[in-house]
Scaffold this active site. Structure first.
Site, PDB file in Angstrom:
ATOM      1  N   GLY A 165     -10.354  -6.290  -0.748  1.00 31.53           N
ATOM      2  CA  GLY A 165     -11.084  -5.340  -1.571  1.00 31.53           C
ATOM      3  C   GLY A 165     -10.415  -4.997  -2.879  1.00 31.53           C
ATOM      4  O   GLY A 165     -10.889  -4.123  -3.609  1.00 31.53           O
ATOM      5  N   GLY A 166      -9.274  -5.627  -3.185  1.00 30.31           N
ATOM      6  CA  GLY A 166      -8.583  -5.337  -4.432  1.00 30.31           C
ATOM      7  C   GLY A 166      -7.702  -4.107  -4.376  1.00 30.31           C
ATOM      8  O   GLY A 166      -7.262  -3.603  -5.403  1.00 30.31           O
ATOM      9  N   MET A 167      -7.401  -3.618  -3.160  1.00 30.42           N
ATOM     10  CA  MET A 167      -6.594  -2.407  -3.011  1.00 30.42           C
ATOM     11  C   MET A 167      -5.247  -2.642  -2.336  1.00 30.42           C
ATOM     12  O   MET A 167      -4.542  -1.696  -2.005  1.00 30.42           O
ATOM     13  CB  MET A 167      -7.377  -1.339  -2.250  1.00 30.42           C
ATOM     14  CG  MET A 167      -8.573  -0.803  -3.037  1.00 30.42           C
ATOM     15  SD  MET A 167      -9.298   0.661  -2.264  1.00 30.42           S
ATOM     16  CE  MET A 167      -7.968   1.862  -2.507  1.00 30.42           C
ATOM     17  N   GLY A 168      -4.900  -3.907  -2.122  1.00 31.93           N
ATOM     18  CA  GLY A 168      -3.570  -4.221  -1.612  1.00 31.93           C
ATOM     19  C   GLY A 168      -3.341  -3.881  -0.155  1.00 31.93           C
ATOM     20  O   GLY A 168      -2.224  -3.541   0.231  1.00 31.93           O
TER      21      GLY A 168
ATOM     22  N   PRO B  57      -9.603  -1.296   2.496  1.00 35.19           N
ATOM     23  CA  PRO B  57     -10.574  -2.400   2.538  1.00 35.19           C
ATOM     24  C   PRO B  57      -9.898  -3.766   2.533  1.00 35.19           C
ATOM     25  O   PRO B  57      -8.915  -3.982   1.824  1.00 35.19           O
ATOM     26  CB  PRO B  57     -11.402  -2.194   1.260  1.00 35.19           C
ATOM     27  CG  PRO B  57     -11.254  -0.748   0.936  1.00 35.19           C
ATOM     28  CD  PRO B  57      -9.889  -0.343   1.399  1.00 35.19           C
TER      29      PRO B  57
ATOM     30  N   LYS C 267      -3.650   0.793  -3.061  1.00 39.94           N
ATOM     31  CA  LYS C 267      -3.431   1.121  -4.482  1.00 39.94           C
ATOM     32  C   LYS C 267      -4.688   0.917  -5.290  1.00 39.94           C
ATOM     33  O   LYS C 267      -5.614   0.185  -4.908  1.00 39.94           O
ATOM     34  CB  LYS C 267      -2.293   0.275  -5.059  1.00 39.94           C
ATOM     35  CG  LYS C 267      -2.464  -1.250  -4.917  1.00 39.94           C
ATOM     36  CD  LYS C 267      -3.335  -1.891  -5.981  1.00 39.94           C
ATOM     37  CE  LYS C 267      -3.522  -3.378  -5.765  1.00 39.94           C
ATOM     38  NZ  LYS C 267      -4.529  -3.981  -6.692  1.00 39.94           N
TER      39      LYS C 267
ATOM     40  N   GLY D 205      -3.317  -5.899   2.548  1.00 38.56           N
ATOM     41  CA  GLY D 205      -2.370  -6.828   3.164  1.00 38.56           C
ATOM     42  C   GLY D 205      -0.947  -6.570   2.692  1.00 38.56           C
ATOM     43  O   GLY D 205       0.015  -6.693   3.458  1.00 38.56           O
ATOM     44  N   SER D 206      -0.810  -6.196   1.424  1.00 40.31           N
ATOM     45  CA  SER D 206       0.508  -5.865   0.888  1.00 40.31           C
ATOM     46  C   SER D 206       1.076  -4.623   1.561  1.00 40.31           C
ATOM     47  O   SER D 206       2.274  -4.546   1.843  1.00 40.31           O
ATOM     48  CB  SER D 206       0.413  -5.644  -0.630  1.00 40.31           C
ATOM     49  OG  SER D 206       0.000  -6.822  -1.279  1.00 40.31           O
TER      50      SER D 206
ATOM     51  N   ASP E  27       1.979  -7.351  -5.055  1.00 35.53           N
ATOM     52  CA  ASP E  27       1.715  -5.933  -4.815  1.00 35.53           C
ATOM     53  C   ASP E  27       2.598  -5.318  -3.732  1.00 35.53           C
ATOM     54  O   ASP E  27       2.572  -4.100  -3.537  1.00 35.53           O
ATOM     55  CB  ASP E  27       0.251  -5.728  -4.411  1.00 35.53           C
ATOM     56  CG  ASP E  27      -0.725  -6.021  -5.537  1.00 35.53           C
ATOM     57  OD1 ASP E  27      -0.308  -5.963  -6.709  1.00 35.53           O
ATOM     58  OD2 ASP E  27      -1.906  -6.293  -5.242  1.00 35.53           O
TER      59      ASP E  27
END
Length: 308
Positions: free
Chosen positions: A105-108, A102, A16, A110-111, A144
């Site tokens: 990387g702030g893109m979730g 990533p 995301k 792992g979520s 997230d």
């Protein structure tokens, strides 16, 4: 009685971008009160779940996964265990995760792993959980995870896990500059808190209630990248840039080479550049690659977690 499905199930879930993120005060549970506009983008985590006697995970993919935890602290393992507990399932699962989002990387990413794992294990074990039941488990795993489960475009409040769908027309084109390092989400929030503590209360009053700018919703509804570029916002960007100043040069480089606007995705360090169209995306990708940045293109919004 629960009946197991096939011996392997394959699910995918998207990363995301937060096209808008306002951070409010710290709540009683220790999390910050958020207002965010999420857009799911076409970088997907692929999860294959195989019947096993215990819980395990291994990684592959287009990015370096050597530093990822494979034990009980891994979010995908937590997701599988949570579903097993809820459903009363006594067996385990082996997860093979192909990572394309990533890491840190702030893109979730792992979520997305957790969301896809919930779907894959539900199908593998024949638990027949409803979407609402899976979303309830998702909300316990991280802010997230519910959005990666639902995908599309949505407004998130509370910790970011209280979702309401947002209308979005057409496709938005993104060029993502990937860092060769990760950033700690708690660390970036702590830096934000330190910044606010250093400044007067009148700059950030304690009763501040974050909300998503109406112009963001209007830009998404119109499917207009120029309108959206004007209202991209992330409260975590300044503290992240303070911790990693080099990201400022990446933002500048993208905007000098045709991006309508650049924004840090979530807590960073991935920098997301919004461009006008697919041709502009390719031109920017070439320009940033020439500066030895690792760059990928993505579009949004895309669907949430689903069985393949």
């Amino acid at each position: 009685m629960m009946t197991a499905g096939t011996t392997v199930q394959h699910a995918r879930a998207p990363g995301k971008i937060n096209v808008f993120l306002k951070v409010g005060a710290v709540m009683e549970d220790g999390y910050h009160d958020l207002a965010t506009a999420y857009q799911a983008v076409s970088l997907f985590e692929e999860v294959r779940a195989t019947t096993a006697s215990d819980f395990s995970v291994e990684f592959s993919g287009s990015i370096d996964t050597s530093g990822l935890a494979t034990g009980g602290s891994n979010l995908a393992i937590k997701a599988a265990r949570a579903l097993a507990r809820t459903a009363g399932y006594r067996g385990g699962v082996h997860l093979e995760i192909e990572k394309n989002v990533p890491i840190a990387g702030g893109m979730g990413g792992g979520s997305a792993d957790a969301a896809a794992t919930l779907l894959a294990c539900d199908a593998l074990w024949g638990t027949s959980a409803t979407k609402d039941e899976l979303l309830a488990i998702a909300a316990t795993l991280g802010a997230d995870v519910p959005f990666s489960f639902t995908g599309g475009t949505a407004i998130g409040t509370g910790r970011g896990d209280q979702l309401s769908p947002a209308l979005a027309k057409g496709k938005f084109q993104w060029v993502l500059a990937l860092a060769d390092f990760g950033m700690s989400t708690p660390g970036v929030y702590q830096e934000l808190d330190r910044h606010r503590d250093r400044h007067a209360q009148d700059i950030f009053p304690a009763e501040h209630q974050p909300s998503v700018d109406a112009n963001v919703l209007q830009a998404l509804r119109a499917g207009d990248p120029h309108m959206l570029a004007d209202v991209l916002h992330n409260d975590l960007q300044a503290p992240a840039l303070h911790l990693a100043p080099g990201l400022g040069k990446v933002l500048q480089l993208g905007e000098q080479n045709g991006a309508l606007a650049g924004i840090l995705s979530g807590s960073g360090p991935t920098v997301a550049f919004l461009v006008a169209d697919a041709d502009s995306a390719l031109e920017l990708q070439v320009a940033l690659s020439a500066s030895r940045l690792k760059v990928v293109r993505a579009t949004g919004p895309v669907h949430g977690a689903r069985i393949i």
